[in-house]
Design a protein around this motif. Structure first.
Motif, mmCIF file in Angstrom:
data_model
loop_
_atom_site.group_PDB
_atom_site.id
_atom_site.type_symbol
_atom_site.label_atom_id
_atom_site.label_comp_id
_atom_site.label_asym_id
_atom_site.label_seq_id
_atom_site.Cartn_x
_atom_site.Cartn_y
_atom_site.Cartn_z
ATOM 1 N N PRO A 354 6.287 65.947 -4.418
ATOM 2 C CA PRO A 354 5.779 67.077 -3.629
ATOM 3 C C PRO A 354 4.407 66.839 -3.009
ATOM 4 O O PRO A 354 4.049 67.493 -2.038
ATOM 5 C CB PRO A 354 5.733 68.218 -4.653
ATOM 6 C CG PRO A 354 5.601 67.528 -5.973
ATOM 7 C CD PRO A 354 6.372 66.247 -5.849
ATOM 8 N N GLU A 355 3.604 65.915 -3.554
ATOM 9 C CA GLU A 355 2.257 65.714 -3.024
ATOM 10 C C GLU A 355 2.247 64.660 -1.920
ATOM 11 O O GLU A 355 1.766 64.888 -0.811
ATOM 12 C CB GLU A 355 1.307 65.305 -4.158
ATOM 13 C CG GLU A 355 1.141 66.403 -5.220
ATOM 14 C CD GLU A 355 0.191 65.985 -6.316
ATOM 15 O OE1 GLU A 355 -0.320 64.850 -6.251
ATOM 16 O OE2 GLU A 355 -0.032 66.789 -7.240
ATOM 17 N N TYR A 356 2.807 63.492 -2.203
ATOM 18 C CA TYR A 356 2.820 62.425 -1.210
ATOM 19 C C TYR A 356 3.823 62.727 -0.107
ATOM 20 O O TYR A 356 3.618 62.399 1.066
ATOM 21 C CB TYR A 356 3.166 61.099 -1.891
ATOM 22 C CG TYR A 356 3.154 59.900 -0.969
ATOM 23 C CD1 TYR A 356 2.074 59.660 -0.121
ATOM 24 C CD2 TYR A 356 4.210 59.010 -0.941
ATOM 25 C CE1 TYR A 356 2.049 58.567 0.717
ATOM 26 C CE2 TYR A 356 4.210 57.911 -0.103
ATOM 27 C CZ TYR A 356 3.124 57.688 0.725
ATOM 28 O OH TYR A 356 3.120 56.616 1.567
#
Length: 561
Positions: A354-356
């Protein structure tokens, strides 16, 4: 005693490299900012672009002005624009439009003075000498010091940093003091009260303007002076930022209410600012909006209509078409400029997390399964005829319900994987007549305004029916958006009724969106087979969107699949 030689440019760069981590740590050691660059084209010592987040310094100017000892403060100040004041170009746009309602000058702003003051107050506890040196380096240059508002602004720093009167104001102090004998008391009150009015930035800004406006005095026949040699260019907001700023936020309205209660604004000023129907005044506050070449206004209003359409989008009815059978390909890197619809978010989040994943998405492009093999598809085609005659409001100056309806319709068709095209008509039609899948292109086209008489192009409608009958895509959904002038056009020639009936019969849906029509004419058009949507009030957008939805879905719900 001889002065030390000025450092060469390599030494200046080394000092900047050394000060950059310390300046960043003044706000946060975890900021993701590029190292500063040299920009000799700028007229000030430094700036930051809030869109790219790039800090740029004028190395030669810093060297020539003897400001190498202030490099850390200069860098920390620019980072402060990104971190807090104003933080984003969207906030910058809101503050600018608020200012235009408070100050009556088109090409003059105290917004940069305001944000600089908040940043320097935050940094001044440790970096006061460095910050003061920047202002002192420009004393006596040009005519900037003659601007009363800027001189008062420097007086605020003298109070804030407990400096002797004239330390920053320079030789202009005696003349200024004679013209404004009460300036020191105003500076003391502003320095004492401004910083306690946060965290609502708009409250602080209104209070700041209410005080400094007493010193905004233009010369006869000229714009107000008060040029800040340390003005930071934070970049220009995007059309989307300006469009969003056209609607006051809850924090802005709260700030206005407090300003009225505290007496910073007169009651009539407050009514002027908080009027929910004051869109026209905010549009007039856009940069260059009063100039003949105000190209930004159509772009901003096109973005505004796109944003408004998001609130009322409908799902268009499906239309059966024959198209090429396609299958998805392997995953590829998505890069800015690629279509958003190509992103495979499921695969992206699974593979990259979900972040990268949100910053490096993956895309899938579809290719033909078997070349030449066609299958039934469900994709709408929409053809819009929009009245832009003098009886309609100019969509670039106010919110036009009919233009918004066109925006809702073509956006819905494109979002459903279909196509749209549009025609604007007054005394003569102007068409974007190739089938289009770009929401932005069509929204820009809808910002054209003719403003003449009304003459519906029945000949274009007839030609469209004939061409689409033999075309691959078949007949599109057709929507005519107009007012009672359409009745006169319909009655002007006997053949117009025949063209209208043929178009209604050929179209899978034919919708007439009419402003305050005659009920008898509504019944007549309905008997022919058209679906009539009446708009009684231009501002009743939810009702209009619901009526459009009913017109498209009330019948033919069970489509042969």
């Amino acid at each position: 005693m001889p002065t030390a030689p000025a450092p060469d440019m390599l030494e200046v760069q080394a000092l900047i490299d050394d000060a950059w981590p310390r300046a960043s740590a003044r706000w946060s050691p975890f900021l993701l900012l590029r190292p500063p660059v040299d920009d000799a084209a700028q007229t000030t010592v430094a700036h930051i672009h809030l869109g790219t987040r790039q800090v740029a310094l004028h190395h030669q100017l810093i060297r020539d002005k003897g400001l190498v000892g202030s490099i850390e403060a200069i860098l920390a100040h620019e980072i402060g624009h990104h971190v807090r004041y104003p933080g984003t170009l969207a906030t910058q746009a809101r503050l600018y439009l608020l200012e235009r309602a408070l100050l009556p000058f088109d090409d003059y702003s105290v917004l940069n003075l305001f944000t600089d003051l908040l940043i320097n107050e935050t940094l001044g506890h440790d970096l006061r000498p460095q910050l003061a040196a920047v202002y002192q380096a420009f004393i006596g240059e040009g005519d900037w010091e003659q601007g009363p508002a800027f001189l008062f602004y420097l007086a605020v720093y003298e109070e804030l940093w407990q400096m002797e009167p004239g330390s920053l104001m320079g030789p202009a102090l005696p003349e200024f003091e004679a013209a404004y004998p009460g300036y020191r008391a105003d500076a003391q009150v502003l320095a004492q009260d401004l910083f306690h009015l946060g965290p609502n930035l708009f409250t602080q800004f209104i209070y700041f303007v209410s005080v400094i406006s007493r010193y905004v005095r233009p010369r006869k026949g000229e714009a107000p002076l008060g040029i800040d040699p340390y003005a930071c260019n934070c970049g220009d907001p995007s059309p989307e930022d300006w469009a969003d700023a056209l609607t006051p936020s809850a924090r802005e309205l709260a700030a206005i209410e407090r300003a009225i209660a505290e007496g910073w604004l007169r009651a009539e000023q407050g009514d002027h600012l908080r009027d929910p129907h004051a869109l026209e005044r905010r549009i007039k506050g856009l940069p260059g909006s009063r100039k003949a070449d105000a190209t930004i206004v159509p772009e901003v209003m096109a973005a505004y209509y796109r944003q408004q359409a998001e609130r009322y989008l409908i799902q268009p009815p499906p239309q059966r078409r024959v198209g090429e059978a396609i299958v998805p390909t392997t995953l590829e890197e998505w890069v800015p400029g690629d279509a958003l619809r190509d992103i495979d978010w499921l695969a992206t989040l699974v593979q990259r997390g979900p972040e990268y994943g949100v910053v490096q998405p993956l895309k899938r492009v579809s290719i033909a399964d078997v070349e030449g093999h066609d299958v039934p598809l469900w994709q709408p085609r929409l053809e819009i005829y929009l009245d832009v005659s003098g009886s309609m409001p100019d969509p670039r100056r106010t919110r036009n319900a009919m233009t918004l309806a066109a925006q809702i319709l073509h956006t819905a068709a494109i979002r459903a994987g279909g196509w749209a095209r549009a025609l604007l008509y007054s005394t003569a039609p102007v068409a974007y007549w190739q089938w289009c899948r770009s929401e932005i292109e069509l929204s820009r086209f809808l910002m054209h305004y003719l403003g003449g008489g009304t003459a519906f192009p029945f000949e274009v409608l007839q030609k469209s029916v004939e061409e689409c009958a033999s075309g691959v895509g078949g007949q599109p959904i057709r929507v005519v958006i107009t007012d009672t002038d359409f009745d006169h056009n319909y009655d002007s020639k006997p053949e117009h009724a025949n063209v209208f009936q043929e178009a209604v019969a050929a179209s899978p849906h034919f919708v007439l969106l009419l402003h305050r029509p005659d009920p008898k004419r509504v019944a007549h058009y309905g008997q022919v087979g058209a679906k009539v949507v009446t708009v009684q009030e231009m501002e009743d957008f939810p009702r209009m969107a619901a009526a459009l939805s009913r017109a498209l879905f009330e019948e033919k719900r069970d489509v042969d699949r």
